[in-house]
Write a protein that holds these residues in place. Structure first.
Motif, PDB file in Angstrom:
ATOM      1  N   LEU A  61       9.867   4.370  20.504  1.00 46.60           N
ATOM      2  CA  LEU A  61      11.173   4.883  19.724  1.00 46.60           C
ATOM      3  C   LEU A  61      11.177   6.402  20.648  1.00 46.60           C
ATOM      4  O   LEU A  61      12.412   6.963  20.146  1.00 46.60           O
ATOM      5  CB  LEU A  61      10.833   5.141  18.489  1.00 46.60           C
ATOM      6  N   ASP A  62      10.400   6.743  21.216  1.00 45.14           N
ATOM      7  CA  ASP A  62      10.577   8.004  22.010  1.00 45.14           C
ATOM      8  C   ASP A  62      11.608   8.095  22.943  1.00 45.14           C
ATOM      9  O   ASP A  62      12.118   8.969  23.029  1.00 45.14           O
ATOM     10  CB  ASP A  62       9.229   8.582  22.587  1.00 45.14           C
ATOM     11  N   ALA A  63      12.142   6.656  23.385  1.00 46.29           N
ATOM     12  CA  ALA A  63      13.032   6.564  24.213  1.00 46.29           C
ATOM     13  C   ALA A  63      14.439   7.120  23.560  1.00 46.29           C
ATOM     14  O   ALA A  63      15.463   7.149  24.549  1.00 46.29           O
ATOM     15  CB  ALA A  63      13.237   5.213  24.943  1.00 46.29           C
ATOM     16  N   LEU A  64      14.283   7.086  22.212  1.00 47.00           N
ATOM     17  CA  LEU A  64      15.738   7.403  21.667  1.00 47.00           C
ATOM     18  C   LEU A  64      16.152   8.916  21.936  1.00 47.00           C
ATOM     19  O   LEU A  64      16.971   9.347  21.522  1.00 47.00           O
ATOM     20  CB  LEU A  64      15.535   7.056  19.977  1.00 47.00           C
ATOM     21  N   ASN A  65      14.914   9.771  22.573  1.00 49.09           N
ATOM     22  CA  ASN A  65      15.279  11.061  22.563  1.00 49.09           C
ATOM     23  C   ASN A  65      15.881  11.872  21.378  1.00 49.09           C
ATOM     24  O   ASN A  65      16.758  12.634  21.529  1.00 49.09           O
ATOM     25  CB  ASN A  65      16.257  11.368  23.570  1.00 49.09           C
ATOM     26  N   PRO A  66      14.841  11.737  20.113  1.00 45.59           N
ATOM     27  CA  PRO A  66      15.263  12.360  19.082  1.00 45.59           C
ATOM     28  C   PRO A  66      14.922  14.060  19.057  1.00 45.59           C
ATOM     29  O   PRO A  66      14.181  14.291  19.823  1.00 45.59           O
ATOM     30  CB  PRO A  66      14.421  11.816  17.861  1.00 45.59           C
ATOM     31  N   ASP A  67      15.868  14.722  18.366  1.00 48.50           N
ATOM     32  CA  ASP A  67      15.662  16.112  18.530  1.00 48.50           C
ATOM     33  C   ASP A  67      14.517  16.528  17.635  1.00 48.50           C
ATOM     34  O   ASP A  67      13.921  17.712  17.470  1.00 48.50           O
ATOM     35  CB  ASP A  67      17.103  16.844  18.241  1.00 48.50           C
ATOM     36  N   LEU A  68      14.441  15.851  16.333  1.00 52.65           N
ATOM     37  CA  LEU A  68      13.522  15.939  15.305  1.00 52.65           C
ATOM     38  C   LEU A  68      12.996  14.813  14.808  1.00 52.65           C
ATOM     39  O   LEU A  68      13.655  13.689  14.752  1.00 52.65           O
ATOM     40  CB  LEU A  68      14.299  16.743  14.115  1.00 52.65           C
ATOM     41  N   VAL A  69      11.363  14.839  14.671  1.00 50.31           N
ATOM     42  CA  VAL A  69      11.149  13.550  14.068  1.00 50.31           C
ATOM     43  C   VAL A  69      10.449  13.882  12.714  1.00 50.31           C
ATOM     44  O   VAL A  69       9.851  14.939  12.327  1.00 50.31           O
ATOM     45  CB  VAL A  69       9.843  13.079  14.737  1.00 50.31           C
ATOM     46  N   ILE A  70      10.648  13.139  11.607  1.00 48.90           N
ATOM     47  CA  ILE A  70      10.289  13.547  10.407  1.00 48.90           C
ATOM     48  C   ILE A  70       9.382  12.044   9.847  1.00 48.90           C
ATOM     49  O   ILE A  70       9.843  11.038  10.117  1.00 48.90           O
ATOM     50  CB  ILE A  70      11.529  13.551   9.345  1.00 48.90           C
ATOM     51  N   ASN A  71       8.187  12.487   9.274  1.00 50.31           N
ATOM     52  CA  ASN A  71       7.428  11.534   8.749  1.00 50.31           C
ATOM     53  C   ASN A  71       7.053  11.803   7.461  1.00 50.31           C
ATOM     54  O   ASN A  71       6.328  12.599   7.188  1.00 50.31           O
ATOM     55  CB  ASN A  71       5.896  11.646   9.753  1.00 50.31           C
ATOM     56  N   THR A  72       7.465  10.702   6.583  1.00 50.02           N
ATOM     57  CA  THR A  72       7.254  10.822   5.199  1.00 50.02           C
ATOM     58  C   THR A  72       5.952  10.129   4.481  1.00 50.02           C
ATOM     59  O   THR A  72       6.141  10.030   3.211  1.00 50.02           O
ATOM     60  CB  THR A  72       8.615  10.481   4.356  1.00 50.02           C
ATOM     61  N   GLY A  73       5.175   9.973   5.251  1.00 49.83           N
ATOM     62  CA  GLY A  73       3.662   9.698   4.448  1.00 49.83           C
ATOM     63  C   GLY A  73       3.468   8.228   4.416  1.00 49.83           C
ATOM     64  O   GLY A  73       4.023   7.425   5.013  1.00 49.83           O
ATOM     65  N   ASP A  74       2.188   7.958   3.815  1.00 50.82           N
ATOM     66  CA  ASP A  74       1.563   6.678   3.816  1.00 50.82           C
ATOM     67  C   ASP A  74       1.247   6.320   5.349  1.00 50.82           C
ATOM     68  O   ASP A  74       1.674   4.968   5.430  1.00 50.82           O
ATOM     69  CB  ASP A  74       2.453   5.768   2.786  1.00 50.82           C
ATOM     70  N   ASN A  75       0.485   7.042   5.964  1.00 53.69           N
ATOM     71  CA  ASN A  75       0.401   6.592   7.409  1.00 53.69           C
ATOM     72  C   ASN A  75      -0.939   5.593   7.369  1.00 53.69           C
ATOM     73  O   ASN A  75      -0.839   4.895   8.317  1.00 53.69           O
ATOM     74  CB  ASN A  75       0.014   7.691   8.164  1.00 53.69           C
ATOM     75  N   LEU A  76      -1.832   5.660   6.494  1.00 56.31           N
ATOM     76  CA  LEU A  76      -3.273   4.852   6.844  1.00 56.31           C
ATOM     77  C   LEU A  76      -3.350   3.803   5.810  1.00 56.31           C
ATOM     78  O   LEU A  76      -2.872   3.837   4.541  1.00 56.31           O
ATOM     79  CB  LEU A  76      -4.154   5.950   6.415  1.00 56.31           C
ATOM     80  N   SER A  77      -4.161   2.932   6.165  1.00 57.79           N
ATOM     81  CA  SER A  77      -4.447   1.722   5.350  1.00 57.79           C
ATOM     82  C   SER A  77      -5.941   1.590   5.597  1.00 57.79           C
ATOM     83  O   SER A  77      -6.599   0.596   4.849  1.00 57.79           O
ATOM     84  CB  SER A  77      -3.708   0.633   5.508  1.00 57.79           C
ATOM     85  N   SER A  78      -6.580   2.381   6.234  1.00 60.40           N
ATOM     86  CA  SER A  78      -8.308   2.360   6.691  1.00 60.40           C
ATOM     87  C   SER A  78      -8.930   3.478   7.371  1.00 60.40           C
ATOM     88  O   SER A  78      -7.871   4.349   7.781  1.00 60.40           O
ATOM     89  CB  SER A  78      -8.261   1.269   7.847  1.00 60.40           C
TER      90      SER A  78
END
Length: 316
Positions: free
Chosen positions: A92-109
């Protein structure tokens, strides 16, 4: 004289055929939901016209045809074996975003932090901010999958995950933790005011810590909350935020055709389970349907996992 009614043997054979057909349909549906749709990642694109006219030119972005590009990712529920997901997110980095937002629940282990960092990889070199969900703090636990469809809140386990190390890695790479914090920064030449709360689905939020209107000099005010609970959305709206970004719902996860959610697993209505909607006249809500599921409910139906590129433009 023959009977007008089928014999018991014929009834039994018909019942066996019906049960067998239902079992075959159920198995086929599960295999599709588990082996196909669960891995059919897609990128959604939406346009959000909230900036004052002239903002993009002042930001050095030319006219309104060059929007601010925000990439919203959420709910990885990552396991080390999720190699395809990790490659897809990194691309997704190829989209060249100006800002990345991560709203959680990253892990299951407790072993998945390196895999989350590998997935986000180059995106961590871009301006970014995050809040966590309960499944960043505590490991998932086995549940009856039918309980999800009941809409009842599920208690988290008390097996702690290594979220502190993941948070430290995010911050070391330059992302900002918006949890109970008010942030001001520039992304893509646009002045951003941002604030976030901890996961309100399990009463971890305390909006009083960030209450108040965002800096009026900001071009765009963004609120973050892992779960889109109405009391938090109302608070952000009352304070004058343009956009609130959340995840948590998985878009309903098991839906009717055309992404029509059956449940949201939170307080919002089903029509807002994923995508962009107006919360109030001046505040928009974007809910990501996420990129994963609990390892104990590894299915998606009519609800492909996704990330979203939000193109923020000027009001007409």
């Amino acid at each position: 004289m023959s009977s007008r009614f089928p014999s018991p043997a014929r009834i039994a054979r018909g019942a066996a055929v019906a049960v067998g057909s239902a079992a075959a349909l159920g198995l086929t549906t599960f295999l599709y939901a588990n082996q196909v749709e669960l891995r059919a990642f897609r990128l959604k694109r939406v346009t959000l016209p909230v900036l004052e006219p002239g903002t993009l030119a002042r930001a050095g972005r030319g006219d309104s045809g060059n929007p601010l590009r925000i990439l919203h990712v959420s709910d990885f529920h990552m396991l080390p074996k999720h190699k395809r997901k990790q490659r897809w997110v990194a691309a997704l980095d190829a989209l060249n975003p100006d800002l990345v937002i991560n709203t959680g629940d990253n892990l299951s282990s407790d072993k998945a932090v390196p895999n989350v960092l590998a997935a986000l990889g180059p995106l961590l070199n871009r301006p970014g901010a995050f809040v966590f969900g309960t499944n960043d703090y505590f490991a998932p636990r086995p549940v009856n999958p039918l309980k999800y469809l009941s809409g009842k809140k599920r208690k988290p386990s008390r097996v702690e995950l290594p979220w502190r190390g993941m948070r430290a890695a995010f911050i070391e790479r330059g992302w900002q933790d918006a949890t109970h914090a008010r942030l001001e920064f520039v992304a893509g030449g646009v002045k951003i005011a941002m604030a976030g709360v901890d996961d309100p689905h399990h009463e971890l939020d305390d909006y009083s810590l960030i209450a108040g209107a965002p800096n009026p000099d900001a071009d765009l005010a963004i609120g973050l909350s892992h779960s889109p609970e109405p009391h938090v959305l109302d608070a952000f709206a009352e304070d004058g935020y343009n956009l609130v970004m959340s995840g948590h719902t998985h878009g309903g996860q098991v839906c009717l055709p055309f992404d029509r959610a059956i449940v949201t697993n939170c307080g919002i209505d089903r029509s807002r389970a994923s995508g962009l909607s107006r919360w109030t006249e001046k505040t928009w809500l974007h809910v990501s349907n996420g990129l994963g599921t609990s390892p104990y409910a590894p299915v998606r139906l009519f609800c492909r996992p996704s990330a979203t590129l939000i193109e923020v433009t000027e009001r007409v």
